[in-house]
Enzyme design. Structure first.
Site, PDB file in Angstrom:
ATOM      1  N   GLU A   1       0.815  -0.887  -0.263  1.00  0.00           N
ATOM      2  CA  GLU A   1       0.084   0.032   0.059  1.00  0.00           C
ATOM      3  C   GLU A   1       0.554   1.610   0.196  1.00  0.00           C
ATOM      4  O   GLU A   1       0.386   2.264  -0.454  1.00  0.00           O
ATOM      5  CB  GLU A   1      -1.098   0.019   1.182  1.00  0.00           C
ATOM      6  N   LYS A   2       2.481   1.207   0.447  1.00  0.00           N
ATOM      7  CA  LYS A   2       2.962   2.486   0.734  1.00  0.00           C
ATOM      8  C   LYS A   2       4.433   1.943   0.492  1.00  0.00           C
ATOM      9  O   LYS A   2       4.266   0.706   1.051  1.00  0.00           O
ATOM     10  CB  LYS A   2       2.670   3.475   2.257  1.00  0.00           C
TER      11      LYS A   2
ATOM     12  N   ASP B   1      -3.039  -2.791   3.302  1.00  0.00           N
ATOM     13  CA  ASP B   1      -3.768  -2.624   4.410  1.00  0.00           C
ATOM     14  C   ASP B   1      -4.365  -3.640   4.863  1.00  0.00           C
ATOM     15  O   ASP B   1      -5.093  -3.469   4.230  1.00  0.00           O
ATOM     16  CB  ASP B   1      -3.729  -1.313   5.697  1.00  0.00           C
TER      17      ASP B   1
ATOM     18  N   ASP C   1      -7.876  -3.971   6.251  1.00  0.00           N
ATOM     19  CA  ASP C   1      -8.626  -3.303   6.338  1.00  0.00           C
ATOM     20  C   ASP C   1      -9.475  -2.756   4.710  1.00  0.00           C
ATOM     21  O   ASP C   1      -8.480  -3.392   3.719  1.00  0.00           O
ATOM     22  CB  ASP C   1      -8.978  -1.819   6.662  1.00  0.00           C
TER      23      ASP C   1
ATOM     24  N   TYR D   1      -0.330  -2.780  13.656  1.00  0.00           N
ATOM     25  CA  TYR D   1      -0.647  -2.122  12.928  1.00  0.00           C
ATOM     26  C   TYR D   1      -2.030  -1.071  13.456  1.00  0.00           C
ATOM     27  O   TYR D   1      -2.500  -1.361  14.483  1.00  0.00           O
ATOM     28  CB  TYR D   1      -1.929  -3.124  12.096  1.00  0.00           C
TER      29      TYR D   1
ATOM     30  N   ARG E   1      -4.469   1.247  13.205  1.00  0.00           N
ATOM     31  CA  ARG E   1      -5.576   1.573  12.595  1.00  0.00           C
ATOM     32  C   ARG E   1      -6.349   0.880  12.776  1.00  0.00           C
ATOM     33  O   ARG E   1      -7.821   0.297  11.938  1.00  0.00           O
ATOM     34  CB  ARG E   1      -5.801   2.060  10.834  1.00  0.00           C
TER      35      ARG E   1
END
Length: 694
Positions: free
Chosen positions: A31-32, A127, A129, A352, A354
């Site tokens: 994702e990043k 991520d 989610d 993580y 979040r």
């Protein structure tokens, strides 16, 4: 309405033939960049760093997104006439949804697409989610990969960036097809937010201009009910009328000279002099009780003793951490999120951040020795004056049934000198680490005692809650915790922390004198960072409909763990909320907007229904079309309602927030709905929904 076609090819036969044009190569799509580097770190070396990717020693590659590489197209991409805001165009509902590259991410999108085409197989490493699922899925779809490659794509779920954790995750790859409902739910939410935010914002902004309001009236599914919550609280405070009420304390002495207090319990005969909450409103009645009990015998009618065990507080979810840090350190929700993200990505000291879970899977018990060893080395001050943690204890925080996509935020096994952290990072790490340590201490033991007495025919009660053994509380050194607030009896004038005298039923003590306590009802308090976050997570407390209340109790509340901080900040940025010291209040523009909107747009009812339906999509109990079709019908009614009335509450109100053009992009003159910026609470992500506010 067309269903989300970008996922349709997941249903093809995974045995379809595929002959790659390039040598076999696995491509990991993170994702990043920080996640991409963490994955590459545990894969074969030597590494060759390219522009936007890392080539591994075995020929495989790791690349990454930079948040969303794609975003919903602007309204004028569907029709040039939509560049200018007009009521006649509303509602704007795309027949075929379009995605366009984010201007700042075009070069990285080109890199990822090229590598996707070269790869023989893909590993999705967004991520853990729904937003992370959609973010990578939409890029894979945009690259138009073959059906067989899509069907064989695997999912990598990483919640801890330390090498050992990444290796474990790589050994537990799952089929990406398992997560199609999660991505479909995210896609439905983003498109629905785009439709609702863009159309409602344009409608009310245009109507606002007719009454002289020159700003943008941003409306969103989550931000507007949150603003409505603050506005209603402000009005409740302004219109509050205090009531006098009275309590009576009996000061009791035993024949051994022991003293304690007992509180009067009004009988049914006193009901005419009480309010609906059981408070005595008649001073004369209370004075009569005081005059009658002085010097009179106090007969012990009942004595109860109850031993109570208080388990360690659960581990932190993001919202629980944000609420606690707002209380402890005065940190805003965004500051907590940014600091936690730094501890996760940069320092790799926590998992993580979040997360919406406060539990851990039982497989994490195998990591306990390493994590406790790291915490003890990093923060020995947490254990000063406390016995060593007991690794054999397993608290209720370990519960597989309460862990879904991600688990609670906990320390990792990495050792580091906390002097390398800034003040906020150190505070958060210590806070998270202490909560983890508490799981390895015994329950706190309390002894509750209640004595019921009869004085001159009136009932009086004395209560005490005394700590017998501190258990996990030794780590908190007198700090109050959320667990305390939830489980300890609320202190009153008749409760105490010291033991009550040892009395038995039938004993007779004496009331030395009665005491009249004159009190006033207090208005509700203005929201603060902590209480506003708490209201978002417990939004069910603020609705009256039993059905909606039940739905909200079963969901995450208003917004999600990843978006709440951004939504609050967005309302400040747009000038609808302002700070008065620690208090958060609505501006005149915020009040005027809420007064101008229909109730359905200013309460949590609609978002509750959305969240239930999005959850149903995740559980394969509702289709994309089943969610979107009724939503569009309701939106059409709301736009008709907006066009039929004027927001007169905004007449004469100075525009809040930044000045923007109504004919073009926010500040750029090119068609973006200025009332629809993302506010997703995440710097690394651009909204997939055309920057529409939730």
């Amino acid at each position: 309405m067309r269903p989300p076609g970008i996922f349709a090819t997941f249903t093809v036969n995974s045995s379809s033939a595929f002959a790659p044009e390039y040598p076999a190569m696995i491509l990991y799509i993170a994702e990043k960049p920080s996640l991409g580097r963490a994955i590459a770190e545990v894969l074969p070396k030597p590494h060759k760093k390219g522009e936007g990717y890392i080539e591994l020693g075995n020929g495989d590659c790791v690349t990454w997104c930079i948040g969303h590489l794609l975003e919903q197209a602007e309204p004028d991409a569907y029709s040039p006439e939509y560049k200018q805001w007009q009521l006649a165009h509303l509602p704007i509902i795309p027949a075929e949804w379009k995605l366009t590259p984010r201007s700042s991410a075009k070069s990285q999108l080109a890199v990822v697409k090229r590598l996707i085409k070269q790869a023989s197989s893909l590993v999705h490493a967004g991520d853990p989610d729904r937003e992370g699922q959609l973010l990578v899925d939409e890029v894979i779809s945009h690259a138009k990969v073959s059906a067989s490659k899509l069907a064989s794509t695997q999912r990598l779920l990483i919640s801890d960036l330390n090498p050992d954790a990444v290796r474990r995750a790589l050994g537990q790859l799952r089929s990406n097809k398992e997560f199609v409902p999660l991505a479909t739910s995210a896609l439905a939410r983003s498109r629905a937010d785009w439709l609702y935010g863009l159309n409602m914002t344009r409608a009310y902004t245009l109507q606002g201009r007719k009454v002289g309001y020159a700003g943008v009236l941003s409306v969103g599914r989550v931000q507007t009910p949150l603003l409505g919550l603050v506005v209603r609280r402000d009005l409740d405070i302004e219109h509050f009328e205090p009531k006098d009420h009275y309590e009576v304390l009996a000061h009791i002495t035993t024949d051994k000279g022991e003293s304690f207090c007992a509180k009067w319990q009004p009988s049914e005969a006193c009901q005419p002099y009480m309010d609906e909450e059981g408070r005595v409103l008649s001073r004369r009645l209370a004075e009569t009780v005081v005059s009658r009990i002085g010097g009179k015998p106090a007969l012990v009618e009942h004595v109860s003793h109850k031993d109570k065990k208080q388990a360690p507080p659960l581990l932190y979810s993001l919202s629980a951490l944000q609420i606690d840090c707002a209380k402890r350190f005065g940190m805003s929700a965004k500051e907590v999120l940014d600091t936690a993200q730094s501890l996760y990505e940069r320092h790799k000291l926590i998992t993580y951040p979040r997360s919406d879970s406060r539990h851990l899977p039982k497989e994490q018990l195998a990591l306990v020795p390493d994590v406790l060893s790291a915490v003890s080395a990093n923060a020995p001050e947490l254990l000063e004056g406390a016995p060593s943690p007991d690794l054999h204890l397993v608290s209720k925080a370990w519960d597989d049934s309460k862990v879904d996509a991600h688990h609670a935020i906990v320390p990792t096994g990495k050792r580091t000198a906390l002097s390398q952290l800034n003040q906020r990072e150190r505070q958060l790490y210590l806070h998270i680490a202490r909560q983890y340590l508490a799981q390895f201490y015994p329950n706190r033991l309390l002894a509750d005692t209640e004595i019921q007495l009869i004085i001159e025919g009136g009932s009086f009660i004395a209560r005490a809650s005394v700590e017998r053994a501190p258990g996990w509380r030794v780590l908190f050194q007198g700090r109050s915790t959320e667990q305390d607030e939830a489980k300890e009896p609320q202190e009153t004038d008749a409760s105490q922390k010291t033991p009550l005298p040892a009395l038995n039923k039938g004993d007779i003590a004496r009331c030395c004198h009665g005491e009249l306590l004159a009190k006033q009802t207090q208005p509700p308090k203005h929201f603060t960072d902590a209480t506003l976050l708490s209201a978002m997570t417990g939004i069910a407390r603020y609705v009256s409909s039993p059905d909606i209340k039940r739905i909200l109790k079963d969901t995450d509340g208003l917004g999600t763990e990843a978006t709440r901080a951004g939504i609050i900040e967005l309302l400040f940025k747009r000038g609808f909320l302002v700070r008065q010291g620690k208090s958060i209040v609505a501006s005149q523009a915020g009040r005027g907007l809420i007064a101008s909107l229909p109730e359905v747009a200013t309460t949590a009812d609609m978002t509750a229904l959305w969240e239930r339906q999005l959850s149903d999509i995740c559980q394969r109990q509702l289709s994309y079309k089943g969610f979107m079709t009724p939503l569009v019908l309701e939106l059409e009614k709301l736009i008709e309602q907006a066009a039929a009335s004027l927001p007169t509450a905004l007449a004469g109100v100075t525009a809040a927030g930044p000045k923007r053009s109504f004919r073009g992009r926010a500040g750029k003159g090119k068609g973006r709905a200025p009332g629809a910026s993302a506010g997703r609470g995440r710097k690394s992500r651009s909204s997939p929904s055309g920057k529409v506010a939730t």
